[in-house]
Design an enzyme around this catalytic site. Structure first.
Site, PDB file in Angstrom:
ATOM      1  N   ARG A 109       0.984  -1.257  -0.029  1.00 43.79           N
ATOM      2  CA  ARG A 109       0.079  -0.172  -0.125  1.00 43.79           C
ATOM      3  C   ARG A 109       0.847   1.233  -0.078  1.00 43.79           C
ATOM      4  O   ARG A 109       1.616   1.294   0.727  1.00 43.79           O
ATOM      5  CB  ARG A 109      -0.590   0.152   1.398  1.00 43.79           C
ATOM      6  CG  ARG A 109      -1.618   1.304   1.556  1.00 43.79           C
ATOM      7  CD  ARG A 109      -2.569   1.433   2.447  1.00 43.79           C
ATOM      8  NE  ARG A 109      -3.844   0.580   1.926  1.00 43.79           N
ATOM      9  CZ  ARG A 109      -5.012   0.797   2.699  1.00 43.79           C
ATOM     10  NH1 ARG A 109      -5.096   1.752   3.600  1.00 43.79           N
ATOM     11  NH2 ARG A 109      -6.172   0.015   1.956  1.00 43.79           N
ATOM     12  N   HIS A 136      -7.452   0.478  -5.923  1.00 48.84           N
ATOM     13  CA  HIS A 136      -8.001  -0.295  -5.086  1.00 48.84           C
ATOM     14  C   HIS A 136      -8.592  -1.511  -5.300  1.00 48.84           C
ATOM     15  O   HIS A 136      -9.676  -1.650  -4.974  1.00 48.84           O
ATOM     16  CB  HIS A 136      -8.443   0.532  -4.033  1.00 48.84           C
ATOM     17  CG  HIS A 136      -8.537  -0.152  -2.331  1.00 48.84           C
ATOM     18  ND1 HIS A 136      -7.795  -1.265  -2.234  1.00 48.84           N
ATOM     19  CD2 HIS A 136      -9.004   0.483  -1.330  1.00 48.84           C
ATOM     20  CE1 HIS A 136      -7.933  -1.376  -0.813  1.00 48.84           C
ATOM     21  NE2 HIS A 136      -8.693  -0.328  -0.348  1.00 48.84           N
ATOM     22  N   GLN A 139     -10.419  -4.153  -2.961  1.00 46.40           N
ATOM     23  CA  GLN A 139     -11.606  -3.461  -2.331  1.00 46.40           C
ATOM     24  C   GLN A 139     -12.913  -3.816  -3.155  1.00 46.40           C
ATOM     25  O   GLN A 139     -13.802  -4.348  -2.901  1.00 46.40           O
ATOM     26  CB  GLN A 139     -11.475  -2.249  -1.932  1.00 46.40           C
ATOM     27  CG  GLN A 139     -12.990  -1.400  -1.374  1.00 46.40           C
ATOM     28  CD  GLN A 139     -13.208  -2.116  -0.140  1.00 46.40           C
ATOM     29  OE1 GLN A 139     -12.454  -2.132   0.801  1.00 46.40           O
ATOM     30  NE2 GLN A 139     -14.475  -2.446   0.347  1.00 46.40           N
ATOM     31  N   ASP A 232     -17.306   7.063  -1.090  1.00 42.08           N
ATOM     32  CA  ASP A 232     -16.043   7.051  -0.287  1.00 42.08           C
ATOM     33  C   ASP A 232     -15.738   8.399   0.186  1.00 42.08           C
ATOM     34  O   ASP A 232     -16.402   9.017  -0.077  1.00 42.08           O
ATOM     35  CB  ASP A 232     -14.845   6.457  -1.384  1.00 42.08           C
ATOM     36  CG  ASP A 232     -13.580   6.468  -0.832  1.00 42.08           C
ATOM     37  OD1 ASP A 232     -13.396   6.166   0.365  1.00 42.08           O
ATOM     38  OD2 ASP A 232     -12.505   6.310  -1.645  1.00 42.08           O
ATOM     39  N   CYS A 272     -16.627   1.675   1.139  1.00 44.06           N
ATOM     40  CA  CYS A 272     -15.295   0.946   1.647  1.00 44.06           C
ATOM     41  C   CYS A 272     -14.496   1.166   2.671  1.00 44.06           C
ATOM     42  O   CYS A 272     -13.871   0.260   3.493  1.00 44.06           O
ATOM     43  CB  CYS A 272     -14.170   1.230   0.628  1.00 44.06           C
ATOM     44  SG  CYS A 272     -13.687   2.945   0.250  1.00 44.06           S
ATOM     45  N   ARG A 300     -13.553  -8.776   2.800  1.00 41.14           N
ATOM     46  CA  ARG A 300     -12.165  -8.399   2.368  1.00 41.14           C
ATOM     47  C   ARG A 300     -11.270  -9.443   2.811  1.00 41.14           C
ATOM     48  O   ARG A 300     -10.509 -10.085   2.191  1.00 41.14           O
ATOM     49  CB  ARG A 300     -11.543  -6.961   3.177  1.00 41.14           C
ATOM     50  CG  ARG A 300     -12.242  -5.697   2.827  1.00 41.14           C
ATOM     51  CD  ARG A 300     -11.912  -5.400   1.357  1.00 41.14           C
ATOM     52  NE  ARG A 300     -10.312  -5.299   1.302  1.00 41.14           N
ATOM     53  CZ  ARG A 300      -9.724  -4.177   1.343  1.00 41.14           C
ATOM     54  NH1 ARG A 300     -10.072  -3.132   2.098  1.00 41.14           N
ATOM     55  NH2 ARG A 300      -8.222  -4.182   1.251  1.00 41.14           N
TER      56      ARG A 300
HETATM   57  N1   CP Z   1     -11.103  -0.134   2.873  1.00 39.01           N
HETATM   58  C1   CP Z   1      -9.865  -0.049   3.242  1.00 39.01           C
HETATM   59  O1   CP Z   1      -9.014  -0.383   2.480  1.00 39.01           O
HETATM   60  O2   CP Z   1      -9.649  -0.003   4.562  1.00 39.01           O
HETATM   61  P1   CP Z   1      -8.193   0.643   5.307  1.00 39.01           P
HETATM   62  O3   CP Z   1      -7.525   1.756   4.798  1.00 39.01           O
HETATM   63  O4   CP Z   1      -8.312   0.445   6.635  1.00 39.01           O
HETATM   64  O5   CP Z   1      -7.202  -0.488   5.007  1.00 39.01           O
HETATM   65  N1  NVA Z   2     -10.089   6.639  -1.270  1.00 35.19           N
HETATM   66  C1  NVA Z   2      -9.543   6.267   0.031  1.00 35.19           C
HETATM   67  C2  NVA Z   2      -9.779   4.862   0.196  1.00 35.19           C
HETATM   68  C3  NVA Z   2      -9.459   4.354   1.802  1.00 35.19           C
HETATM   69  C4  NVA Z   2      -9.697   3.217   1.837  1.00 35.19           C
HETATM   70  C5  NVA Z   2      -8.201   6.692   0.253  1.00 35.19           C
HETATM   71  O1  NVA Z   2      -7.399   6.471  -0.642  1.00 35.19           O
HETATM   72  O2  NVA Z   2      -8.024   7.235   1.183  1.00 35.19           O
END
Ligand code: CP
Ligand code: NVA
Length: 313
Positions: A109, A136, A139, A232, A272, A300
């Site tokens: 990530r 992502h 997700q 989101d 999400c 997930r």
């Molecule tokens: N939805 C999601 O990816 O959550 P986190 O940022 O907590 O991993």
């Molecule tokens: N769009 C959000 C998703 C978090 C799971 C971010 O990137 O912060």
């Protein structure tokens, strides 16, 4: 000087974005997910060690991957960039080639999608994208599985994504819906539209797989007869400096009970997470019976176990 890359010499598969999978593979992952949901403890990752490189915060992704690896008999190593030399400037190319000698797969990530592509190019082991600024995939694959669970199919389901339609989630939704035969509507402020390059790429896929993609700016019009109302956060990780402008620009695309009432009577609310109540969604919708956000979060775990079972050998 040209560096030696490993990936070309190995048959490994990466999941960097949803176009790395075919619609048949979506179905294969969903079938395995259902089996793993019923029988969670397996040995598919026995003697395997997975690395997790996270340069951004995470609750769901980190914990569901680590727990999933344990359920499958493997081990996980959480590699904070502050603890490994990546944080002191060692390149992604070298990190990839070194970690490929120890690990069986990496979940990453980070901010830059390009860096994840480099990691994949120089690794001989599978790289799974746990979120970048561009995508992502884990997700949205989970979201499609969750919709399938609720409605028995995703085909022709009308899914409306409200708010920031140019963030990582909206991008992955465009590709995921295009490959799945859904009717995806994006609805937001015109400054927050996906790039025309991505839109055209998704349209081509949509035509091939009998999916429908639409941009409908008016949130009321977009919500009519929807099966899923999705949102989101308006400010993704790394965009905090724009937060005040984003709240102002995107306020009309908040999911509230008025919008939910325009959707079909069996419609569900999805997010999400993490959620900002009072911004992209009102507290009453978030806590309503129509909200399936915690089923999504649970899934997930199951979907990612299926992904790792198929990708990591
Ligand atoms: N939805 C999601 O990816 O959550 P986190 O940022 O907590 O991993
Ligand atoms: N769009 C959000 C998703 C978090 C799971 C971010 O990137 O912060």
């Amino acid at each position: 000087m040209k560096l030696n890359s490993y990936s070309k010499k190995s048959a490994k598969r990466d999941l960097l974005e949803l176009t790395d999978l075919s619609p048949d593979e979506f179905n294969r992952i969903f079938r395995l997910t259902s089996q793993l949901k019923k029988k969670p403890f397996q040995q598919n990752l026995k003697n395997k060690v997975m690395g997790l490189i996270f340069t951004k915060s995470s609750t769901r992704t980190r914990v569901s991957f680590e727990v999933g690896i344990a359920h499958l008999g493997g081990k996980s190593l959480f590699l904070s960039p502050n603890d490994i030399q990546l944080g002191r400037g060692e390149t992604f190319e070298d990190t990839a080639r070194v970690l490929s000698r120890y690990l069986n797969g990496i979940i990453i990530r980070t901010y830059s999608h390009q860096e994840v592509q480099t990691l994949a190019e120089f690794s001989s082991i599978p790289i799974i994208n746990g979120l970048t600024d561009e995508a992502h995939p884990c997700q949205v694959l989970t979201d499609l599985f969750t919709i399938h669970e609720k409605f028995k199919t995703v085909k022709n389901k009308k899914i409306v994504f409200f708010g920031d339609c140019k963030n990582n989630m909206a991008h992955s939704w465009l590709l995921g819906a295009s490959l799945s035969g859904c009717h995806l509507v994006l609805s937001g402020h015109p400054e927050y539209k996906p790039s025309s390059v991505l839109w055209e790429r998704a349209q081509q896929l949509a035509e091939k797989h009998k999916s429908v993609l639409e941009w409908i700016e008016d949130p009321q019009e977009a919500a009519k007869n929807a099966d899923v109302l999705y949102t989101d956060v308006w400010t993704s990780m790394g965009q905090e400096a724009e937060s005040i402008k984003r709240k102002k620009d995107l306020a009309p695309w908040q999911i509230n009970s008025r919008l939910m009432n325009l959707a079909s009577k069996n419609a569900v609310f999805m997010h999400c997470l993490p959620a900002h109540r009072g911004e992209e969604v009102t507290p009453d919708v978030f806590e309503s019976k129509q909200s399936i956000v915690f089923d999504q979060a649970e899934n997930r775990l199951h979907v990612q176990k299926a992904i790792m079972s198929l990708f990591v050998s």
